[in-house]
Enzyme design. Sequence first.
Site, short mmCIF file in Angstrom:
data_model
loop_
_atom_site.label_atom_id
_atom_site.label_comp_id
_atom_site.label_asym_id
_atom_site.label_seq_id
_atom_site.Cartn_x
_atom_site.Cartn_y
_atom_site.Cartn_z
CB ILE A 12 7.45 6.84 3.02
CG1 ILE A 12 8.03 7.85 2.02
CG2 ILE A 12 8.53 5.90 3.58
CD1 ILE A 12 8.85 8.94 2.62
CD GLN A 15 0.69 4.00 -7.47
OE1 GLN A 15 0.73 3.24 -8.43
NE2 GLN A 15 -0.44 4.56 -7.07
CG ASP A 16 -0.60 7.04 -3.91
OD1 ASP A 16 -0.28 6.52 -5.00
OD2 ASP A 16 -1.78 7.28 -3.59
CB ALA A 84 0.43 3.77 6.39
CD GLN A 86 -5.24 -4.90 2.77
OE1 GLN A 86 -4.51 -4.84 1.77
NE2 GLN A 86 -6.53 -5.05 2.70
CB SER A 128 -10.64 4.64 -1.06
OG SER A 128 -11.00 3.79 -2.12
CD GLU A 130 -12.97 -0.03 -4.44
OE1 GLU A 130 -13.88 -0.78 -4.06
OE2 GLU A 130 -12.52 -0.03 -5.61
CE1 TYR A 151 -8.09 0.28 0.85
CE2 TYR A 151 -9.89 0.79 -0.65
CZ TYR A 151 -8.64 1.08 -0.14
OH TYR A 151 -7.95 2.17 -0.61
CE LYS A 155 -7.92 3.70 2.36
NZ LYS A 155 -6.81 4.53 2.87
P1 NDP Z 1 0.52 0.90 -1.23
O1 NDP Z 1 -0.06 -0.42 -0.89
O2 NDP Z 1 1.47 1.00 -2.36
O3 NDP Z 1 1.24 1.50 0.08
C1 NDP Z 1 0.64 1.49 1.34
C2 NDP Z 1 1.71 1.35 2.41
O4 NDP Z 1 1.04 1.12 3.65
C3 NDP Z 1 2.63 0.17 2.20
O5 NDP Z 1 3.80 0.57 1.53
C4 NDP Z 1 2.92 -0.37 3.59
O6 NDP Z 1 4.11 0.17 4.13
C5 NDP Z 1 1.77 0.15 4.40
N1 NDP Z 1 0.87 -0.99 4.69
C6 NDP Z 1 0.48 -1.97 3.85
N2 NDP Z 1 -0.30 -2.85 4.49
C7 NDP Z 1 -0.42 -2.40 5.74
C8 NDP Z 1 -1.08 -2.88 6.88
N3 NDP Z 1 -1.80 -3.98 6.84
N4 NDP Z 1 -0.96 -2.17 8.00
C9 NDP Z 1 -0.24 -1.03 8.04
N5 NDP Z 1 0.43 -0.54 6.98
C10 NDP Z 1 0.33 -1.22 5.85
O7 NDP Z 1 -0.70 1.93 -1.45
P2 NDP Z 1 -0.78 3.19 -2.44
O8 NDP Z 1 0.48 3.97 -2.33
O9 NDP Z 1 -1.27 2.75 -3.74
O10 NDP Z 1 -1.96 4.02 -1.76
C11 NDP Z 1 -1.73 4.93 -0.69
C12 NDP Z 1 -3.00 5.08 0.11
O11 NDP Z 1 -4.03 5.56 -0.76
C13 NDP Z 1 -3.53 3.78 0.70
O12 NDP Z 1 -4.14 4.08 1.92
C14 NDP Z 1 -4.58 3.33 -0.30
O13 NDP Z 1 -5.55 2.52 0.31
C15 NDP Z 1 -5.14 4.68 -0.73
N6 NDP Z 1 -5.74 4.70 -2.06
C16 NDP Z 1 -5.03 4.29 -3.13
C17 NDP Z 1 -5.58 4.32 -4.40
C18 NDP Z 1 -4.80 3.89 -5.61
O14 NDP Z 1 -5.41 3.77 -6.68
N7 NDP Z 1 -3.50 3.69 -5.50
C19 NDP Z 1 -6.97 4.81 -4.62
C20 NDP Z 1 -7.60 5.30 -3.42
C21 NDP Z 1 -7.00 5.23 -2.19
P3 NDP Z 1 5.13 -0.72 5.02
O15 NDP Z 1 5.03 -2.15 4.54
O16 NDP Z 1 6.45 -0.09 4.69
O17 NDP Z 1 4.70 -0.54 6.42
#
Ligand code: NDP
Length: 324
Positions: A12, A15-16, A84, A86, A128, A130, A151, A155
């Site tokens: 949470i 961004q999303d 959530a 990476q 994704s 990707e 990545y 995914k």
């Molecule tokens: P963000 O990186 O903004 O948020 C992802 C959240 O996941 C982080 O806030 C963090 O929360 C948690 N996180 C980060 N790294 C790890 C890790 N190594 N292990 C566990 N938790 C982790 O991503 P977005 O909001 O942009 O994207 C949301 C999802 O959609 C992701 O899965 C992303 O891969 C996927 N996605 C996004 C796209 C885009 O263009 N934005 C396109 C396609 C897919 P915390 O640190 O609080 O634990």
Amino acid sequence: MSEKKCALICGISGQDGAYLARYLIGKGYTVYGTSRDAQMTSFHNLVRLGIREHIKLESAALNDFRSVLQVLMKAQPDEVYNLAGQSSVGLSFQQPVETLDSISVGTLNILEAIRFISKPIKFYNAGSSECFGDTGAPADESTPFRPRSPYAVAKSAAFWEVSNYREAYGMFACSGILFNHESPLRPERFVTKKIVAAVCRIASGSDEKLYLGNISIQRDWGWAPEYIEAMWLMMQQNTPDDFVIATGESHSLNEFVDVALSCVGLNWCDNVVIDKTLLRPTDLMVGHGNPAKAREKLGWQARYKMHDVVRLMMDAQLNADTLL
Ligand code: NDP
């Protein structure tokens, strides 16, 4: 009166997650959200959207089954959104194991934990674009996966886990195969925000340069706040299914930079430097999506295209009080 729905958003703080939380609160949901360490995380995106106090925040590491089960038992959600893990393609080359663990094992743990809980819980997985690799022609739900980064490999595995649990156990589980979507909440690690932030600093008098790697890559860039609406719509269908979410338009990074520079009357030659050390071991040349199925079945269509996205991000960067 119908009972209040409850949603659990894993990831949470991102961004999303922040935009989805705001959207669900607006729809009257009780919203739980997880972070790996809810005590230490600042949740600045939730603060920025003014919703921090309306969410029940919990710690959960998706690669730790016990913590996933615990938060599910506590929240007893109707819907779980897994956002959530990476999320950086670039970083995944440096942390491949962490990437696979947080995405593929994380998704599997949620699916298994949902099977433990007796109530039917709907599950959304953040897939994704990707996974497609270089798309060439616009990719749709029948386009084969050819992942070209750790990545994308992770995914792809998560996508098939979801598909398999849907088929094997009759679960309501779906993946949104989302193409890139941007917003002011993107961190600077992502090239779109890096460009916007640097161009705005240069326009305000900084003498820095904007350093970029491969600017001929093409991507299908959309606006994050409307992409999360597609996630919710997928969860409201009678039968679970996977959907490509995209604008249907592809543009080069070169064009993205052009639009950003032109917003503040700057030009290329004085301000941009191509830096070969920023090139990735493998990169996708073209990312282009075909969102026809989402339009037809979900009634969802992107209103904002690349030019709008850049202008909205520039506005927010230049005027901190702009509504997001
Ligand atoms: P963000 O990186 O903004 O948020 C992802 C959240 O996941 C982080 O806030 C963090 O929360 C948690 N996180 C980060 N790294 C790890 C890790 N190594 N292990 C566990 N938790 C982790 O991503 P977005 O909001 O942009 O994207 C949301 C999802 O959609 C992701 O899965 C992303 O891969 C996927 N996605 C996004 C796209 C885009 O263009 N934005 C396109 C396609 C897919 P915390 O640190 O609080 O634990």
